[in-house]
Design a protein around this motif. Structure first.
Motif, PDB file in Angstrom:
ATOM      1  N   ILE A 285       0.840  -1.201   0.000  1.00  0.00           N
ATOM      2  CA  ILE A 285       0.000   0.000   0.000  1.00  0.00           C
ATOM      3  C   ILE A 285       0.873   1.248   0.000  1.00  0.00           C
ATOM      4  O   ILE A 285       0.623   2.201  -0.745  1.00  0.00           O
ATOM      5  CB  ILE A 285      -0.961  -0.005   1.204  1.00  0.00           C
ATOM      6  N   TYR A 286       1.903   1.244   0.832  1.00  0.00           N
ATOM      7  CA  TYR A 286       2.770   2.415   0.928  1.00  0.00           C
ATOM      8  C   TYR A 286       3.466   2.682  -0.405  1.00  0.00           C
ATOM      9  O   TYR A 286       3.542   3.822  -0.870  1.00  0.00           O
ATOM     10  CB  TYR A 286       3.808   2.228   2.035  1.00  0.00           C
ATOM     11  N   LEU A 287       3.980   1.643  -1.034  1.00  0.00           N
ATOM     12  CA  LEU A 287       4.722   1.816  -2.284  1.00  0.00           C
ATOM     13  C   LEU A 287       3.815   2.196  -3.448  1.00  0.00           C
ATOM     14  O   LEU A 287       4.196   2.995  -4.307  1.00  0.00           O
ATOM     15  CB  LEU A 287       5.475   0.527  -2.628  1.00  0.00           C
ATOM     16  N   LEU A 288       2.614   1.630  -3.489  1.00  0.00           N
ATOM     17  CA  LEU A 288       1.756   1.775  -4.664  1.00  0.00           C
ATOM     18  C   LEU A 288       0.801   2.964  -4.596  1.00  0.00           C
ATOM     19  O   LEU A 288       0.307   3.407  -5.638  1.00  0.00           O
ATOM     20  CB  LEU A 288       0.937   0.492  -4.864  1.00  0.00           C
ATOM     21  N   HIS A 289       0.538   3.489  -3.402  1.00  0.00           N
ATOM     22  CA  HIS A 289      -0.490   4.535  -3.340  1.00  0.00           C
ATOM     23  C   HIS A 289      -0.059   5.807  -4.072  1.00  0.00           C
ATOM     24  O   HIS A 289      -0.898   6.515  -4.634  1.00  0.00           O
ATOM     25  CB  HIS A 289      -0.876   4.839  -1.888  1.00  0.00           C
ATOM     26  N   ARG A 341       2.245  -9.798  -8.093  1.00  0.00           N
ATOM     27  CA  ARG A 341       2.808 -11.028  -7.544  1.00  0.00           C
ATOM     28  C   ARG A 341       2.412 -12.240  -8.391  1.00  0.00           C
ATOM     29  O   ARG A 341       3.227 -13.141  -8.606  1.00  0.00           O
ATOM     30  CB  ARG A 341       2.355 -11.216  -6.093  1.00  0.00           C
ATOM     31  N   ARG A 342       1.183 -12.254  -8.860  1.00  0.00           N
ATOM     32  CA  ARG A 342       0.736 -13.355  -9.708  1.00  0.00           C
ATOM     33  C   ARG A 342       1.468 -13.377 -11.047  1.00  0.00           C
ATOM     34  O   ARG A 342       1.611 -14.426 -11.675  1.00  0.00           O
ATOM     35  CB  ARG A 342      -0.780 -13.250  -9.953  1.00  0.00           C
ATOM     36  N   CYS A 343       1.921 -12.195 -11.462  1.00  0.00           N
ATOM     37  CA  CYS A 343       2.643 -12.091 -12.739  1.00  0.00           C
ATOM     38  C   CYS A 343       4.147 -12.320 -12.570  1.00  0.00           C
ATOM     39  O   CYS A 343       4.924 -12.075 -13.498  1.00  0.00           O
ATOM     40  CB  CYS A 343       2.396 -10.717 -13.358  1.00  0.00           C
ATOM     41  N   GLY A 344       4.564 -12.748 -11.396  1.00  0.00           N
ATOM     42  CA  GLY A 344       5.967 -13.037 -11.166  1.00  0.00           C
ATOM     43  C   GLY A 344       6.818 -11.830 -10.849  1.00  0.00           C
ATOM     44  O   GLY A 344       8.049 -11.883 -10.971  1.00  0.00           O
ATOM     45  N   LEU A 345       6.195 -10.730 -10.421  1.00  0.00           N
ATOM     46  CA  LEU A 345       6.930  -9.500 -10.115  1.00  0.00           C
ATOM     47  C   LEU A 345       7.149  -9.336  -8.616  1.00  0.00           C
ATOM     48  O   LEU A 345       7.141  -8.228  -8.084  1.00  0.00           O
ATOM     49  CB  LEU A 345       6.174  -8.288 -10.669  1.00  0.00           C
ATOM     50  N   THR A 346       7.374 -10.453  -7.943  1.00  0.00           N
ATOM     51  CA  THR A 346       7.595 -10.410  -6.502  1.00  0.00           C
ATOM     52  C   THR A 346       8.817  -9.582  -6.144  1.00  0.00           C
ATOM     53  O   THR A 346       8.902  -9.023  -5.038  1.00  0.00           O
ATOM     54  CB  THR A 346       7.753 -11.845  -5.954  1.00  0.00           C
ATOM     55  N   PHE A 347       9.778  -9.486  -7.071  1.00  0.00           N
ATOM     56  CA  PHE A 347      10.997  -8.720  -6.798  1.00  0.00           C
ATOM     57  C   PHE A 347      10.706  -7.239  -6.537  1.00  0.00           C
ATOM     58  O   PHE A 347      11.554  -6.523  -6.020  1.00  0.00           O
ATOM     59  CB  PHE A 347      11.986  -8.859  -7.958  1.00  0.00           C
ATOM     60  N   LEU A 348       9.504  -6.782  -6.892  1.00  0.00           N
ATOM     61  CA  LEU A 348       9.135  -5.398  -6.601  1.00  0.00           C
ATOM     62  C   LEU A 348       8.837  -5.179  -5.122  1.00  0.00           C
ATOM     63  O   LEU A 348       8.795  -4.031  -4.654  1.00  0.00           O
ATOM     64  CB  LEU A 348       7.910  -4.992  -7.419  1.00  0.00           C
ATOM     65  N   PHE A 349       8.622  -6.258  -4.392  1.00  0.00           N
ATOM     66  CA  PHE A 349       8.254  -6.152  -2.982  1.00  0.00           C
ATOM     67  C   PHE A 349       9.225  -6.888  -2.057  1.00  0.00           C
ATOM     68  O   PHE A 349       9.077  -6.825  -0.845  1.00  0.00           O
ATOM     69  CB  PHE A 349       6.837  -6.695  -2.771  1.00  0.00           C
ATOM     70  N   ARG A 350      10.206  -7.564  -2.652  1.00  0.00           N
ATOM     71  CA  ARG A 350      11.169  -8.300  -1.854  1.00  0.00           C
ATOM     72  C   ARG A 350      12.424  -8.499  -2.676  1.00  0.00           C
ATOM     73  O   ARG A 350      12.356  -8.904  -3.841  1.00  0.00           O
ATOM     74  CB  ARG A 350      10.594  -9.660  -1.447  1.00  0.00           C
ATOM     75  N   ARG A 351      13.561  -8.216  -2.071  1.00  0.00           N
ATOM     76  CA  ARG A 351      14.825  -8.394  -2.771  1.00  0.00           C
ATOM     77  C   ARG A 351      15.004  -9.855  -3.145  1.00  0.00           C
ATOM     78  O   ARG A 351      14.823 -10.736  -2.303  1.00  0.00           O
ATOM     79  CB  ARG A 351      15.989  -7.936  -1.885  1.00  0.00           C
ATOM     80  N   PRO A 352      15.351 -10.158  -4.408  1.00  0.00           N
ATOM     81  CA  PRO A 352      15.582 -11.555  -4.809  1.00  0.00           C
ATOM     82  C   PRO A 352      16.630 -12.206  -3.917  1.00  0.00           C
ATOM     83  O   PRO A 352      17.707 -11.657  -3.676  1.00  0.00           O
ATOM     84  CB  PRO A 352      16.099 -11.425  -6.250  1.00  0.00           C
ATOM     85  N   GLY A 353      16.285 -13.368  -3.397  1.00  0.00           N
ATOM     86  CA  GLY A 353      17.208 -14.071  -2.527  1.00  0.00           C
ATOM     87  C   GLY A 353      17.149 -13.618  -1.082  1.00  0.00           C
ATOM     88  O   GLY A 353      17.873 -14.142  -0.232  1.00  0.00           O
ATOM     89  N   ALA A 354      16.281 -12.651  -0.769  1.00  0.00           N
ATOM     90  CA  ALA A 354      16.214 -12.141   0.602  1.00  0.00           C
ATOM     91  C   ALA A 354      15.669 -13.187   1.561  1.00  0.00           C
ATOM     92  O   ALA A 354      16.009 -13.210   2.732  1.00  0.00           O
ATOM     93  CB  ALA A 354      15.336 -10.893   0.662  1.00  0.00           C
TER      94      ALA A 354
END
Length: 369
Positions: A285-289, A341-354
Motif C-alpha cells: 500500500i505504501y509503495l503503490l499509493h 505477484r501473480r505475474c511473477g513480479l515479486t521482486f518489486l516487494f522483496r529483494r531476490p534471494g532475501a
C-alpha cells in the motif's frame, strides 16, 4: 533443544497478541498516510469556498501530520529492535538495511519512469529528471523517504548499540531540532530522515515499555498521554527549534496513546482481524499509493476536472469523499500488488534471494515492512 508441543504452546500466545496490535498499528498508519496524501495532493486543492467539510479535513490533515509518521516509525523500531541489539554479527542488520535500500532504489526508478509517462501531473514530490533520480538515490524527495530511512536507521543504531540509550535518544532529539532550524521544510523530503529518527529509536529502545503499555498499563498511560497530546497540539508556533522540541514530545505522547488504544480495541476479534489484514499489506500500500494517486491527480486536471467543483459544492459528498477515496486507493493498491505477484513480479516487494527458504508465519509477520 527439543521443540516439543509444550514449549511453543506457552511461548506463542503472547507473540500472537503482539503481532495483532502491531499489525493493526501499522495498518492504521498506512491508512493515515493515504488519507493524508488524498487531502494534501488532491481534495484540499479543489477550488472551494470556506465550508465545514474543507475546514474539517484541513484539521484532520494537521492532526495526521502529528501522529502518522511518529507511530509508524516507532512501530518499525519495535520490529527492528532485535536487529539493532544483535549488531552486525549475524548479518541481520545489514540484510535489513540492504533489503530496504533495494526496495527504495527499485521503486525510485519506477517513480522516475512514471514521472516521464505522467509528465503533466501537478503532484509534488516527484522525480523530475535523470539527474534528480541519481541525486535522490542519496537525498530522497518522494514519499519513499520512509523506506530509505529504514535502510539508514538500523545500521546507524547498530553502530551505537553499546552507547546508553539515553545518550542516543538525546543526540537524535538534538539532531531533529537542528534539522528543523537549519533545513528549509520545502528543501526536500530527505530532511525527514534526520528529523524523525528519534521516533524510530524510541521504538527500538522503548520496545519493552511499549509492550508493557499494550499489556497492562493501557488506561493509566492513555489518561496521561492523551491530555498531554491535546495540550501540546494547542500550543502556538513560536520558534522552529522550540516548535520541533514540542513536536517530539507531542509525537511520543501520540504514540503512547495510540498504542494503548490500538492494543485495547484489537482484543475484539473483528477489529484484530481487519487490522492485521491491512497491517500485513502495509508495504504494498505504501509503495503503490503514490503512483495510483498520480493517475488520479492527473485525471482530475484533465477529463475529470468538472467533478472537483461538483464535489466541493455538496457538503455531504465533500465530507465523505476523502474517506471513500482513501478506501478505493487502498483497495486498488492491494489489487495491483496481488496482480504483480501473480505475474511473477515479486521482486518489486522483496529483494531476490532475501528469503531463501520457508519462513515461519510468525517470523514473517514480525519482519515485514
Amino acid at each position: 533443544m527439543s521443540r516439543g508441543n509444550h514449549g511453543p504452546a506457552v511461548a506463542e500466545q503472547p507473540a500472537k497478541v503482539r503481532v495483532e496490535w502491531i499489525d493493526a498499528a501499522r495498518g492504521l498508519c498506512v491508512v493515515a498516510v493515504v488519507l493524508f496524501h488524498v487531502g494534501l495532493w488532491h481534495f484540499l486543492r479543489f477550488e472551494h469556498e470556506a465550508s465545514v467539510a474543507f475546514t474539517f479535513w484541513d484539521m484532520v490533515a494537521t492532526g495526521l501530520g502529528s501522529v502518522r509518521m511518529p507511530l509508524l516509525l516507532a512501530v518499525s523500531g519495535i520490529l527492528a529492535a532485535s536487529k539493532v541489539r544483535n549488531g552486525f554479527g549475524n548479518g541481520r542488520a545489514w540484510k535489513y538495511s540492504l533489503n530496504n535500500y533495494y526496495l527504495y532504489a527499485v521503486w525510485l526508478l519506477l517513480y522516475a519512469l512514471l514521472s516521464i509517462v505522467l509528465a503533466g501531473s501537478p503532484r509534488p514530490q516527484r522525480v523530475v529528471s535523470a539527474g534528480d533520480f541519481f541525486l535522490q538515490l542519496i537525498a530522497p524527495d518522494t514519499p519513499l523517504w520512509f523506506i530509505y530511512a529504514l535502510a539508514v536507521y538500523v545500521p546507524l543504531l547498530a553502530l551505537c548499540r553499546k552507547l546508553p540509550s539515553s545518550v542516543v535518544l538525546a543526540a537524535l532529539a538534538a539532531l531533529s531540532i537542528i534539522t528543523a532550524v537549519l533545513v528549509d521544510s520545502t528543501a526536500g523530503q530527505w530532511g525527514k530522515v534526520p528529523e524523525l529518527a528519534v521516533f524510530f529509536a524510541a521504538g527500538v529502545y522503548g520496545k519493552n515499555i511499549f509492550l508493557n503499555i499494550a499489556g497492562a498499563r493501557r488506561l493509566r498511560c492513555l489518561a496521561v498521554s492523551l491530555p498531554a497530546f491535546v495540550a501540546l497540539m494547542a500550543l502556538p508556533e513560536i520558534h522552529p527549534g522550540l516548535d520541533q522540541a514540542v513536536f517530539i514530545v507531542q509525537g511520543l505522547a501520540a504514540v503512547i496513546a495510540l498504542v494503548a488504544v490500538i492494543s485495547a480495541v484489537t482484543r475484539y476479534r473483528p477489529i484484530a482481524v481487519a487490522g492485521s489484514w491491512i497491517g500485513r499489506r502495509t508495504l504494498g500500500i505504501y509503495l503503490l499509493h503514490t503512483p495510483i494517486m498520480d493517475f488520479l491527480v492527473l485525471a482530475f486536471h484533465g477529463p475529470l476536472s468538472p467533478v472537483g467543483p461538483a464535489i466541493s459544492k455538496s457538503l455531504p459528498i465533500a465530507l465523505i469523499y476523502p474517506l471513500a477515496l482513501t478506501a478505493a486507493v487502498i483497495a486498488a493498491c492491494v489489487g495491483v500488488e496481488s496482480l504483480f505477484r501473480r505475474c511473477g513480479l515479486t521482486f518489486l516487494f522483496r529483494r531476490p534471494g532475501a528469503m531463501p527458504g520457508p519462513v515461519p508465519t510468525r517470523a514473517r509477520l514480525l519482519s515485514r515492512l
